[in-house]
Design a protein around this motif. Structure first.
Motif, PDB file in Angstrom:
ATOM      1  N   GLN A 125       0.834  -1.200   0.000  1.00 28.98           N
ATOM      2  CA  GLN A 125       0.000   0.000   0.000  1.00 28.98           C
ATOM      3  C   GLN A 125       0.874   1.258   0.000  1.00 28.98           C
ATOM      4  O   GLN A 125       0.605   2.227  -0.717  1.00 28.98           O
ATOM      5  CB  GLN A 125      -0.908  -0.019   1.229  1.00 28.98           C
ATOM      6  N   THR A 126       1.935   1.255   0.807  1.00 29.00           N
ATOM      7  CA  THR A 126       2.851   2.403   0.854  1.00 29.00           C
ATOM      8  C   THR A 126       3.543   2.614  -0.480  1.00 29.00           C
ATOM      9  O   THR A 126       3.712   3.750  -0.935  1.00 29.00           O
ATOM     10  CB  THR A 126       3.896   2.190   1.967  1.00 29.00           C
ATOM     11  N   ARG A 165       2.415   1.697  -3.493  1.00 29.69           N
ATOM     12  CA  ARG A 165       1.457   2.170  -4.502  1.00 29.69           C
ATOM     13  C   ARG A 165       1.143   3.651  -4.313  1.00 29.69           C
ATOM     14  O   ARG A 165       0.943   4.387  -5.278  1.00 29.69           O
ATOM     15  CB  ARG A 165       0.179   1.336  -4.435  1.00 29.69           C
TER      16      ARG A 165
END
Length: 821
Positions: free
Chosen positions: A662-663, A665
């Motif tokens: 997530q970080t 992306r």
């Protein structure tokens, strides 16, 4: 002797066709590569690309210059310092200026280059549609390609420090040297505060006077402005790689040409023993017989060299076009009007012809009249003592050089020049000693076929065993091809596997991000804030050292935090401790002249600063992956381009992995597992190396085909009566053809085994070098490439043997058997 040689050549023209074709192709290849090499020497000086419209450009020098007792020495800096803000402000007093800032940008999945719009006036970029950017949310993009956004479209742009959706307000034409994205000046300064260059509309002398007080700055005018182009050395680096590839190809061509010509002439002399015996009986002296053989070689050499020069001159433009199409040479690369490569190729071809016939002419002159007239077709003495001694000397020399490298410098065995040239010694040695191995090896390989029902296996075995010269002449080119293919492909694959294995063993991280350019600082900061993970952010930089007071040696380096590095990497230490690395020290490897822990060494950092650092630890050399380590303080100007992430004990792997994804992306940074990162960043052989190997192996296979065709056609022409007698004893035409094919395949197998033995010795040497360098990695055998080479040789040998046999058997056997020679 010349007239006699010409008449003999006309009568036995089939005997000399292979030598002529081999020489003509060899000279053609040498002429073609020579013309291409000449084109690299005459490379044109490029005019400036990026700052073509700038009168004066001020930027930091990318060249480190050090005075030594033998003159100035230079090296390229990896992290040139920015233009000081005070200097940029002072330059505005001389005239109109524009500040350039260069930074990476991600747009639509592509890596682009960002600049402020004000610098566009000094470059070839001009608006084709729309207008210039005025606000922070507006950009101008380079036109071209289906995925380029249109004016008015809103796109997601990733730049260092942030990701924002911006509006495309204009497009510029593609300049060819980079794909640019332009921002407003204020936004570009916010994204990248450092000034990389300043365009000044003023007199060059005034600019130099003002800039002279600031060390490390360069004032570029005229053609020197090309030093500010993106990757200004790309053409020279590409041409250097082309030089190495073409030079190696020319050397291999000369080697294989001599090999094929010598083998062909040797077999031709063996076939003509009765002819030379008749000449001796008629009163010819040994010297006259030798001169006749040399005259034949000279005639072939002159004609083949002339034909090869014409062939090479016609093929050179096609080679240049192929190099450009494959991306191995610059787009402007083309063949010039140099003549010296043609002269070199012609005299080289003639020299090869004469060198290839020396031993054969000497052997022809030693034929005695009575011996030649009474000798049967069986090779009673195929291995003279001189050949035995020469073969042993060459083989021992090759093995001695290999062992000497292993004892003194194992890393040298892994270098391209060594692993290409090393097999040649062993190939020549095995080829010279081949008659010693052929008879026992033939009997071993045909042990089972000789015991099968039918006479084909037994006859093939006996024919090959009693005709050692013919067997050696056919097996030799196969030996060369298989040995080169297995040695070169196997060595490259083994080294690649060793590098990947070494990197995997040294990387203790569970995830790796980066490896393709600077990372978003926000991503680095967020990863550091994950409590269940230990992250090691590192920067690519370089250090340069002056060795022995005369040579500047530049080494790639990484700037790391010592504690984080120790947690995420397992480096092969020879001495010292990684934990002792600090801002006043350096970690080096065993290749450095000064490598004693605790000693100080003077180095120039990536931005040109000279510092004295203490050696904290020494790494083993390995395959060359183990470089130099410093702290971030000694890598000013270098951005973080890689983050190694190791999970703490007890961490939830799936949860941390999802958080890292997530970080990544959110900042446009791919985060890969260790195995995925290894697969992506250690793909294997580079394009230049692959092209060079294919060129070398293509040359070897081409010559193998020529040698096999020529030798087998010559041999079949002498076996016409044998085939006729075989058919008179009851063999059908199909059985006779099957015997010829079986014999050809068997000899190819013999050559393949000998070639495999050469390759085995070379690969064992590579394995030994890796073990001495403390790299444990398996030997990689290129079975697919090796099988293709053996299969191609088998097809060529079969076709070259069967077609002449079919042509010979068109005559009735009783007529052929009753005919006299």
């Amino acid at each position: 002797m010349l007239i006699l040689a010409l008449r003999s050549m006309r009568a036995r023209w089939v005997t000399f066709v292979g030598s002529f074709v081999a020489l003509a192709l060899g000279v053609g290849l040498i002429a073609m590569t020579g013309l291409a090499l000449a084109a690299t020497f005459d490379a044109p000086e490029h005019s400036p690309e990026r700052f073509a419209a700038a009168p004066v450009v001020v930027r930091a020098s990318e060249t480190l210059r050090v005075a030594t007792p033998v003159g100035d020495r230079t090296a390229r800096l990896s992290d040139p310092r920015p233009v000081p803000g005070s200097l940029a402000a002072a330059l505005t007093g001389l005239g109109r200026t524009a500040e350039d800032r260069t930074f990476p940008v991600q747009l639509a999945g592509k890596s682009l280059t960002g600049h402020p719009w004000s610098i566009a006036a000094a470059t070839p970029y001009r608006l084709t549609t729309g207008r210039a950017p005025r606000t922070a949310d507006e950009i101008v993009v380079t036109a071209g390609g289906a995925t380029v956004p249109r004016v008015g479209e809103r796109v997601r742009v990733t730049a260092p420090g942030h990701i924002r959706v911006r509006t495309v307000v204009g497009t510029v034409a593609d300049a060819g040297f980079e794909t640019a994205v332009f921002f407003s000046d204020a936004e570009a300064a916010r994204i990248h505060p450092d000034v990389d260059a300043v365009v000044v509309h003023a007199g060059a002398d005034d600019v130099r006077e003002l800039t002279g007080s600031v060390p490390g700055m360069s004032v570029l005018t005229g053609d020197d402005r090309r030093r500010a182009d993106p990757d200004p050395d790309r053409d020279s680096e590409a041409l250097t790689a082309v030089n190495a590839m073409l030079g190696t190809a020319a050397g291999i061509t000369g080697f294989v040409s001599v090999f094929v010509v010598a083998s062909t002439f040797s077999f031709a002399v063996a076939q003509r023993r009765r002819e030379f015996g008749l000449l001796r009986t008629a009163g010819a002296t040994p010297g006259q017989v030798r001169r006749m053989v040399v005259a034949e070689a000279c005639v072939i050499g002159v004609l083949a060299a002339a034909a090869g020069c014409l062939l090479g001159e016609a093929a050179a433009p096609r080679l240049a076009a192929w190099l450009v199409d494959e991306g191995l040479a610059p787009a402007w690369f083309a063949i010039g009007d140099a003549n010296w490569p043609l002269h070199t190729a012609f005299w080289t071809g003639l020299g090869v012809a004469l060198a290839g016939v020396v031993a054969s002419s000497y052997r022809a002159g030693r034929i005695r009249p009575v011996e030649a007239l009474r000798e049967s077709a069986v090779d009673s003495r195929p291995m003279p003592p001189s050949r035995l001694l020469l073969g042993a000397a060459v083989l021992l020399t090759g093995l001695g050089l290999l062992f000497w490298s292993l004892l003194t410098d194992p890393g040298d065995v892994l270098k391209r020049k060594t692993y290409i040239l090393q097999p040649l010694w062993l190939i020549v040695g095995f080829a010279l000693l081949a008659p010693l191995f052929l008879r026992p090896l033939t009997r071993l390989l045909t042990w089972l076929p000789a015991r099968l029902p039918g006479a084909t296996g037994l006859l093939a075995r006996q024919n090959a065993s009693t005709s050692i010269r013919r067997t050696a002449a056919v097996a030799a080119p196969v030996l060369v091809t298989v040995a080169l293919a297995a040695s070169l492909l196997g060595t490259v694959a083994t080294i690649n596997e060793a590098k990947a294995t070494e990197t995997a063993q040294q990387t203790r991280a569970d995830y790796v991000a980066g490896g393709n350019g600077p990372l978003d600082p926000r991503f680095v900061q967020r990863v550091r804030g994950i409590p269940e993970a230990i992250s090691s952010a590192s920067r690519s930089t370089s250090v340069t050292v002056l060795e022995e007071g005369t040579a500047l040696i530049r080494s790639d380096a990484r700037a790391v935090d010592p504690a984080a590095l120790a947690a995420t990497a397992d480096l092969p230490l020879a001495a010292g401790r990684i934990g002792d690395l600090d801002d006043n020290s350096i970690v080096v490897n065993e290749e450095w002249a000064t490598r004693t822990v605790g000693h100080r060494v003077s180095v120039w950092l990536g931005d040109g600063r000279k510092v004295s650092l203490r050696i904290a630890a020494v790494l083993r050399v390995g395959t060359g992956n183990n470089g130099v380590y410093v702290t971030p303080k000694n890598a000013a100007g270098a951005a973080v381009d890689r983050v190694d992430i190791k999970l703490r004990d007890g961490a939830d792997r799936s949860a941390v992995g999802a958080l890292l994804g997530q970080t990544g992306r959110a900042s446009g940074t791919p985060v890969l597992t260790k195995d995925a990162w290894m697969a992506a960043h250690h793909p294997g052989t580079s394009g230049n190396t692959r092209a060079g190997l294919l060129l070398i192996l293509g040359i070897a296979l081409l010559y193998t085909g020529i040698a096999l065709a020529n030798t087998l056609v010559m041999a079949t022409s002498d076996r016409i009566r044998d085939l006729a007698v075989l058919r008179l004893t009851g063999a059908t035409k199909a059985q006779a053809v099957g015997l010829v094919a079986a014999e050809a395949l068997m000899v190819v197998a013999v050559g393949a085994v000998l070639g495999g033995a050469v390759a085995g010795l070379n690969l064992l040497g590579v394995k030994g070098a890796l073990e001495l360098l403390s790299v444990s990695s398996p030997v990689v055998v290129p079975w697919a490439g090796l099988g293709a080479m053996v299969a191609a040789s088998a097809v060529l040998a079969t076709v070259s043997a069967v077609l002449p046999a079919l042509a010979a058997m068109r005559t009735r056997p009783v007529e052929t058997a009753g005919a006299r020679e």
